[in-house]
Design a protein around this motif. Sequence first.
Motif, PDB file in Angstrom:
ATOM      1  N   SER A  57      -9.701 -13.599 -36.429  1.00  0.00           N
ATOM      2  CA  SER A  57     -10.935 -13.582 -35.636  1.00  0.00           C
ATOM      3  C   SER A  57     -10.749 -12.630 -34.462  1.00  0.00           C
ATOM      4  CB  SER A  57     -11.236 -14.984 -35.111  1.00  0.00           C
ATOM      5  OG  SER A  57     -10.286 -15.330 -34.115  1.00  0.00           O
ATOM      6  N   ILE A  58     -11.840 -12.187 -33.885  1.00  0.00           N
ATOM      7  CA  ILE A  58     -11.787 -11.241 -32.765  1.00  0.00           C
ATOM      8  C   ILE A  58     -10.992 -11.836 -31.599  1.00  0.00           C
ATOM      9  CG2 ILE A  58     -14.071 -11.973 -31.895  1.00  0.00           C
ATOM     10  CD1 ILE A  58     -12.896  -8.367 -31.597  1.00  0.00           C
ATOM     11  N   GLU A  59     -11.143 -13.156 -31.362  1.00  0.00           N
ATOM     12  CA  GLU A  59     -10.428 -13.768 -30.230  1.00  0.00           C
ATOM     13  C   GLU A  59      -8.921 -13.725 -30.443  1.00  0.00           C
ATOM     14  OE1 GLU A  59     -11.561 -17.223 -28.191  1.00  0.00           O
ATOM     15  OE2 GLU A  59     -13.687 -16.970 -28.556  1.00  0.00           O
ATOM     16  N   ASP A  60      -8.485 -14.029 -31.671  1.00  0.00           N
ATOM     17  CA  ASP A  60      -7.043 -13.982 -31.966  1.00  0.00           C
ATOM     18  C   ASP A  60      -6.523 -12.552 -31.868  1.00  0.00           C
ATOM     19  OD1 ASP A  60      -7.029 -16.674 -32.329  1.00  0.00           O
ATOM     20  OD2 ASP A  60      -7.077 -16.616 -34.522  1.00  0.00           O
ATOM     21  N   PHE A  61      -7.352 -11.617 -32.331  1.00  0.00           N
ATOM     22  CA  PHE A  61      -6.956 -10.205 -32.274  1.00  0.00           C
ATOM     23  C   PHE A  61      -6.758  -9.760 -30.821  1.00  0.00           C
ATOM     24  CE2 PHE A  61      -8.625  -5.802 -31.748  1.00  0.00           C
ATOM     25  CZ  PHE A  61      -7.529  -5.126 -32.288  1.00  0.00           C
ATOM     26  N   VAL A  62      -7.713 -10.113 -29.949  1.00  0.00           N
ATOM     27  CA  VAL A  62      -7.618  -9.706 -28.540  1.00  0.00           C
ATOM     28  C   VAL A  62      -6.406 -10.374 -27.880  1.00  0.00           C
ATOM     29  CG1 VAL A  62      -8.813  -9.693 -26.311  1.00  0.00           C
ATOM     30  CG2 VAL A  62     -10.086  -9.203 -28.370  1.00  0.00           C
ATOM     31  N   GLN A  63      -6.114 -11.626 -28.266  1.00  0.00           N
ATOM     32  CA  GLN A  63      -4.903 -12.283 -27.747  1.00  0.00           C
ATOM     33  C   GLN A  63      -3.647 -11.512 -28.146  1.00  0.00           C
ATOM     34  OE1 GLN A  63      -4.157 -16.581 -28.025  1.00  0.00           O
ATOM     35  NE2 GLN A  63      -6.341 -16.885 -28.284  1.00  0.00           N
ATOM     36  N   ASP A  64      -3.642 -10.991 -29.378  1.00  0.00           N
ATOM     37  CA  ASP A  64      -2.492 -10.186 -29.833  1.00  0.00           C
ATOM     38  C   ASP A  64      -2.347  -8.923 -29.000  1.00  0.00           C
ATOM     39  OD1 ASP A  64      -2.036 -12.056 -31.757  1.00  0.00           O
ATOM     40  OD2 ASP A  64      -2.797 -10.867 -33.437  1.00  0.00           O
ATOM     41  N   VAL A  65      -3.483  -8.277 -28.709  1.00  0.00           N
ATOM     42  CA  VAL A  65      -3.451  -7.037 -27.926  1.00  0.00           C
ATOM     43  C   VAL A  65      -2.918  -7.323 -26.516  1.00  0.00           C
ATOM     44  CG1 VAL A  65      -4.825  -5.124 -26.984  1.00  0.00           C
ATOM     45  CG2 VAL A  65      -5.405  -6.073 -29.213  1.00  0.00           C
ATOM     46  N   ALA A  66      -3.351  -8.450 -25.950  1.00  0.00           N
ATOM     47  CA  ALA A  66      -2.977  -8.771 -24.564  1.00  0.00           C
ATOM     48  C   ALA A  66      -1.630  -9.466 -24.459  1.00  0.00           C
ATOM     49  CB  ALA A  66      -4.061  -9.659 -23.944  1.00  0.00           C
ATOM     50  N   SER A  67      -1.153 -10.059 -25.553  1.00  0.00           N
ATOM     51  CA  SER A  67       0.075 -10.884 -25.563  1.00  0.00           C
ATOM     52  C   SER A  67       0.002 -12.025 -24.549  1.00  0.00           C
ATOM     53  CB  SER A  67       1.312 -10.028 -25.270  1.00  0.00           C
ATOM     54  OG  SER A  67       1.404  -9.001 -26.200  1.00  0.00           O
ATOM     55  N   ILE A  68      -1.145 -12.691 -24.510  1.00  0.00           N
ATOM     56  CA  ILE A  68      -1.336 -13.829 -23.587  1.00  0.00           C
ATOM     57  C   ILE A  68      -1.923 -14.988 -24.390  1.00  0.00           C
ATOM     58  CG2 ILE A  68      -2.666 -14.667 -21.587  1.00  0.00           C
ATOM     59  CD1 ILE A  68      -2.552 -11.804 -20.506  1.00  0.00           C
ATOM     60  N   TYR A 175      -7.704 -17.677 -19.553  1.00  0.00           N
ATOM     61  CA  TYR A 175      -8.999 -17.990 -20.173  1.00  0.00           C
ATOM     62  C   TYR A 175      -9.457 -16.734 -20.902  1.00  0.00           C
ATOM     63  CZ  TYR A 175     -10.393 -15.785 -15.753  1.00  0.00           C
ATOM     64  OH  TYR A 175     -10.504 -14.916 -14.707  1.00  0.00           O
ATOM     65  N   GLN A 176     -10.536 -16.855 -21.664  1.00  0.00           N
ATOM     66  CA  GLN A 176     -10.941 -15.751 -22.548  1.00  0.00           C
ATOM     67  C   GLN A 176     -11.127 -14.431 -21.794  1.00  0.00           C
ATOM     68  OE1 GLN A 176     -14.940 -15.339 -24.046  1.00  0.00           O
ATOM     69  NE2 GLN A 176     -14.225 -15.338 -26.143  1.00  0.00           N
ATOM     70  N   GLY A 177     -11.842 -14.461 -20.661  1.00  0.00           N
ATOM     71  CA  GLY A 177     -12.128 -13.225 -19.916  1.00  0.00           C
ATOM     72  C   GLY A 177     -10.869 -12.532 -19.439  1.00  0.00           C
ATOM     73  N   LEU A 178      -9.923 -13.318 -18.908  1.00  0.00           N
ATOM     74  CA  LEU A 178      -8.658 -12.742 -18.425  1.00  0.00           C
ATOM     75  C   LEU A 178      -7.925 -12.049 -19.580  1.00  0.00           C
ATOM     76  CD1 LEU A 178      -6.043 -14.399 -16.108  1.00  0.00           C
ATOM     77  CD2 LEU A 178      -5.308 -13.549 -18.309  1.00  0.00           C
ATOM     78  N   ILE A 179      -7.909 -12.708 -20.733  1.00  0.00           N
ATOM     79  CA  ILE A 179      -7.221 -12.135 -21.907  1.00  0.00           C
ATOM     80  C   ILE A 179      -7.890 -10.820 -22.310  1.00  0.00           C
ATOM     81  CG2 ILE A 179      -6.700 -12.531 -24.352  1.00  0.00           C
ATOM     82  CD1 ILE A 179      -6.468 -15.551 -23.632  1.00  0.00           C
ATOM     83  N   TYR A 180      -9.239 -10.794 -22.270  1.00  0.00           N
ATOM     84  CA  TYR A 180      -9.968  -9.573 -22.634  1.00  0.00           C
ATOM     85  C   TYR A 180      -9.656  -8.445 -21.647  1.00  0.00           C
ATOM     86  CZ  TYR A 180     -12.790 -11.494 -26.435  1.00  0.00           C
ATOM     87  OH  TYR A 180     -13.197 -12.015 -27.632  1.00  0.00           O
ATOM     88  N   ARG A 181      -9.636  -8.776 -20.357  1.00  0.00           N
ATOM     89  CA  ARG A 181      -9.366  -7.734 -19.347  1.00  0.00           C
ATOM     90  C   ARG A 181      -7.949  -7.185 -19.524  1.00  0.00           C
ATOM     91  NH1 ARG A 181     -11.693  -6.183 -14.388  1.00  0.00           N
ATOM     92  NH2 ARG A 181     -13.052  -7.996 -14.091  1.00  0.00           N
ATOM     93  N   GLU A 182      -6.984  -8.085 -19.742  1.00  0.00           N
ATOM     94  CA  GLU A 182      -5.596  -7.650 -19.915  1.00  0.00           C
ATOM     95  C   GLU A 182      -5.417  -6.857 -21.214  1.00  0.00           C
ATOM     96  OE1 GLU A 182      -2.945  -7.802 -17.766  1.00  0.00           O
ATOM     97  OE2 GLU A 182      -4.563  -8.372 -16.409  1.00  0.00           O
ATOM     98  N   ALA A 183      -6.192  -7.227 -22.240  1.00  0.00           N
ATOM     99  CA  ALA A 183      -6.113  -6.486 -23.514  1.00  0.00           C
ATOM    100  C   ALA A 183      -6.547  -5.039 -23.302  1.00  0.00           C
ATOM    101  CB  ALA A 183      -6.998  -7.161 -24.564  1.00  0.00           C
ATOM    102  N   VAL A 184      -7.615  -4.838 -22.523  1.00  0.00           N
ATOM    103  CA  VAL A 184      -8.094  -3.477 -22.244  1.00  0.00           C
ATOM    104  C   VAL A 184      -7.029  -2.709 -21.453  1.00  0.00           C
ATOM    105  CG1 VAL A 184      -9.826  -2.140 -20.961  1.00  0.00           C
ATOM    106  CG2 VAL A 184     -10.546  -4.053 -22.404  1.00  0.00           C
ATOM    107  N   ASN A 185      -6.390  -3.386 -20.491  1.00  0.00           N
ATOM    108  CA  ASN A 185      -5.324  -2.735 -19.711  1.00  0.00           C
ATOM    109  C   ASN A 185      -4.132  -2.356 -20.589  1.00  0.00           C
ATOM    110  OD1 ASN A 185      -6.881  -3.213 -17.484  1.00  0.00           O
ATOM    111  ND2 ASN A 185      -5.729  -5.014 -16.789  1.00  0.00           N
ATOM    112  N   ASN A 186      -3.964  -3.107 -21.678  1.00  0.00           N
ATOM    113  CA  ASN A 186      -2.783  -2.943 -22.529  1.00  0.00           C
ATOM    114  C   ASN A 186      -3.068  -2.076 -23.759  1.00  0.00           C
ATOM    115  OD1 ASN A 186      -0.066  -3.602 -22.973  1.00  0.00           O
ATOM    116  ND2 ASN A 186      -0.592  -5.216 -24.431  1.00  0.00           N
TER     117      ASN A 186
END
Length: 608
Positions: A57-68, A175-186
Amino acid sequence: MINTSFLEKIAAVVIQNYSDKLSETTIVLPNKRAKVFLIEALKKETSKTILSPEIISIEDFVQDVASIRSVDSIELLFEFYEVYLSVTDKQNQQSFELFANWAKTLLQDFNEIDRYLLDPYHVLSYLKDIEDIKKWGIEVENKTKLLENYIDFWKLLPMYYDSLYNHLLNKSIGYQGLIYREAVNNLNHFSNTISNRNFIFAGFNALNAAEEKIVQHLLALDQAKIYWDVDQTFLNDPYHDAGLFVRRFKESWKHYKSHPFEWIVDDFSQTKNIEVIGTPKTIGQAKIAGSIIEDLINKNPSASLDKVAVVLGEENLLIPVLYSLPSSVGALNITMGYSGKNNPSQILVAKFFKMHTNALSRAGNYVFYYKDVLDVLTHPLVEPYANVNHLVRIIKENNYTFITLNKILDLNPNASKLFSLLFQKWENGSVAVLENISAVLLLIKQSFSNDNEEEKIAKTFVYAVFKVINKLINYYSQHKHIDNIDTLHAIYKQIIDVAEVSFEGEPLRGLQIMGVLESRVLDFDTVIVTSMNEGKFPAGKSQNSFIPYDVKKELGLPTFKEKDAIYTYHFYHLLQRAKNIYLIYNTENDGLDAGERSRFITQLEVEK
């Protein structure tokens, strides 16, 4: 003409174009539920044995990108309270239950600010300036302590945000937003480490700013493909909300200046049988949904119900619908979130709390009020398993009003284990109370049979509250802020609000019962949609935010207009490839669940 489902088309593309590199391919879908259906479509598409691509899912994918790691809303509330206590002066600190009232809303705003990659200081200081302007004309001597605290609250928001963000980041949770922001940074680091992987994004509609950035980044590096599922009827009409987001992406994404836009389909204009049915009250809708399914079975007893979906516009309808289904339904798959507030076992725990807190409050004597006792003993989750019918009869026949704990134990000498736990004295603090409730729920759960469909569902409800209670035990041992039973009760009420029951079944067999969001990416031949009323479907303007509408509009945060457009897309996507559609709404215009029929019905009548 047979419509090919969207997932079948994706499966065909994967087998055709990626068959030699399946182990290096990741397919990203809007939700987890669609994964099982896509694997099934891949199976049908190939005759030989293959290694399945990774499907997430997109949420799991973004968690992988952010490693959080993502934290649930309950854990987040406790973590935020820790942060709040560490940055707030002792004399201004609020109790957990007061804090939770505003913290839940504030966390949602933090989440949106991060998902849309906005500058938090700009947004939060904007809110403080608005409040300052509102209080502009008040003379200094007229400013009360309450008003000063109110203005201070808005000043502190950036600090709350900053402290919470860093606190969570240090623990590698978010939380979801923090993970998304960190994923973009990463992103750059991530795309360098996966240079040999191919990504396929499939079936999306609304993307937030962070998701857009991630997808566009991978498209630009030629590491990804994206396939939309949009009907030309909605895409080509500039005013149709079902195409609102995809139109924006088609026009504004750089990728589409040099690449084709895939896929635009023409399924909605095919012949459909649409029936709109009005009936009074919630229970009427459940009965009609049940009778439609009975008719389908009677017309063709050998046909399976795999391609039939009941989509509940309002989750409260789940239990009435389950009771209204004909016994011939057989296999059934429920996939939806169900609010903790409406969970029958949470209602038992609420009655349990009431009985014991009232007994505790009677001047040191443990004395129960008869109504509280009967409420617990006659609850459907207790009565069949606690062997208490004779005790209920004695209380009623003797007109007892107040009964001591000893008297209750004397009246029921051959007490079952469940009965003993129900009336165990609450006296050793909050953890002991929570452990007592946990033991009661576990006993009830173990009393259920696994063969009975009804009891399986009841078990899911009990297990959901059991998990919340155990989380509370865990948090309480770490955070010592729950000092007495009344506070514990208030916290439990706050927390059960954000706890959801998740049903997961065997998705490929039998009738599908789901919420609106769970229907994403899936296609069905027959669709029955309930609660087609304004305020239910679409959900209407809920302003659960500290950020005013005009500020959201200016900063590019989603308002109710965007939320309506998401609902519109889901609704029309349900109808897109369906052949038989039943739309059921409540005709009552007064009472609790009243409302006019949904604008979607009127829109359909105009279009068709």
